[in-house]
Design an enzyme around this catalytic site. Structure first.
Site, PDB file in Angstrom:
ATOM      1  N   HIS A  22     -29.565  59.873   9.424  1.00  0.00           N
ATOM      2  CA  HIS A  22     -29.463  60.434   8.084  1.00  0.00           C
ATOM      3  C   HIS A  22     -29.945  61.885   8.078  1.00  0.00           C
ATOM      4  O   HIS A  22     -31.043  62.179   8.516  1.00  0.00           O
ATOM      5  CB  HIS A  22     -30.301  59.583   7.128  1.00  0.00           C
ATOM      6  N   ASP A  30     -12.971  74.822  15.055  1.00  0.00           N
ATOM      7  CA  ASP A  30     -11.610  75.173  15.444  1.00  0.00           C
ATOM      8  C   ASP A  30     -11.624  75.761  16.860  1.00  0.00           C
ATOM      9  O   ASP A  30     -12.695  75.943  17.462  1.00  0.00           O
ATOM     10  CB  ASP A  30     -10.957  76.110  14.422  1.00  0.00           C
ATOM     11  N   ASP A  66     -23.735  62.433   3.294  1.00  0.00           N
ATOM     12  CA  ASP A  66     -25.070  62.369   2.687  1.00  0.00           C
ATOM     13  C   ASP A  66     -24.980  62.472   1.162  1.00  0.00           C
ATOM     14  O   ASP A  66     -24.356  63.383   0.631  1.00  0.00           O
ATOM     15  CB  ASP A  66     -25.933  63.492   3.256  1.00  0.00           C
ATOM     16  N   TYR A 117     -22.549  80.097  11.020  1.00  0.00           N
ATOM     17  CA  TYR A 117     -23.084  80.093  12.385  1.00  0.00           C
ATOM     18  C   TYR A 117     -24.565  79.727  12.378  1.00  0.00           C
ATOM     19  O   TYR A 117     -25.037  78.978  13.234  1.00  0.00           O
ATOM     20  CB  TYR A 117     -22.911  81.456  13.045  1.00  0.00           C
ATOM     21  N   TYR A 135     -10.207  80.052  10.213  1.00  0.00           N
ATOM     22  CA  TYR A 135     -11.265  79.549   9.324  1.00  0.00           C
ATOM     23  C   TYR A 135     -11.141  78.039   9.154  1.00  0.00           C
ATOM     24  O   TYR A 135     -11.199  77.521   8.046  1.00  0.00           O
ATOM     25  CB  TYR A 135     -11.254  80.293   7.986  1.00  0.00           C
TER      26      TYR A 135
END
Length: 145
Positions: A22, A30, A66, A117, A135
């Site tokens: 959890h 990509d 979550d 990032y 993207y």
């Protein structure tokens, strides 16, 4: 051999998904994403030739998002210099998430490239896909059953 596991989920990826707890995060990257260098403190799983959309749909069949955070799905957002680039993959991601989570679009957030990032540095694992859409990266935060 196991039943019900989509063929795009390798044994290595299945093991990683089962190990996650959890709050752990998973990057679906990509083909352009610096998977190896961003995963210095996590696991890299190769999924060459697999589209990120196919993998997202397969993972969300048994990976709960979550519910203790408002945005358990984060999509990499465009930089200002790329504002005119079309990103139809985002609509695909939104439809896939909505098919697996009743919060739909409400559980998806956008994070600018360098912020993405930074978030990815804390991921449990990075899945390097063959996705060629620009993207086309996202982060999933695992929830509980």
């Amino acid at each position: 051999m196991l039943r019900g596991i989509p063929s795009c989920i390798s044994p290595e990826l299945l093991k990683v998904l089962a190990e996650m707890g959890h709050g752990d995060t998973l990057v679906i990257a990509d083909a352009f994403y610096p998977s190896a260098s961003s995963a210095k403190h996590s696991i890299v799983v190769r999924a060459d030739g697999v589209r990120a959309t196919q993998l997202l749909d397969a993972i969300l069949q048994f990976f709960p998002l979550d519910r203790s955070v408002s945005k358990p799905v984060l999509i990499i957002d465009k930089q200002e210099c790329d504002k005119d680039i079309l990103t139809p993959i985002w609509d695909e991601y939104r439809a896939i998430v909505a098919a697996h989570d009743d919060r739909g679009d409400d559980c998806i957030g956008m994070v600018e490239r360098f912020g993405f990032y930074k978030e990815a540095e804390h991921a449990y694992a990075v899945v390097a896909t063959g996705e060629t859409s620009l993207y086309g990266c996202l982060i999933l935060q695992k929830g509980t059953l």
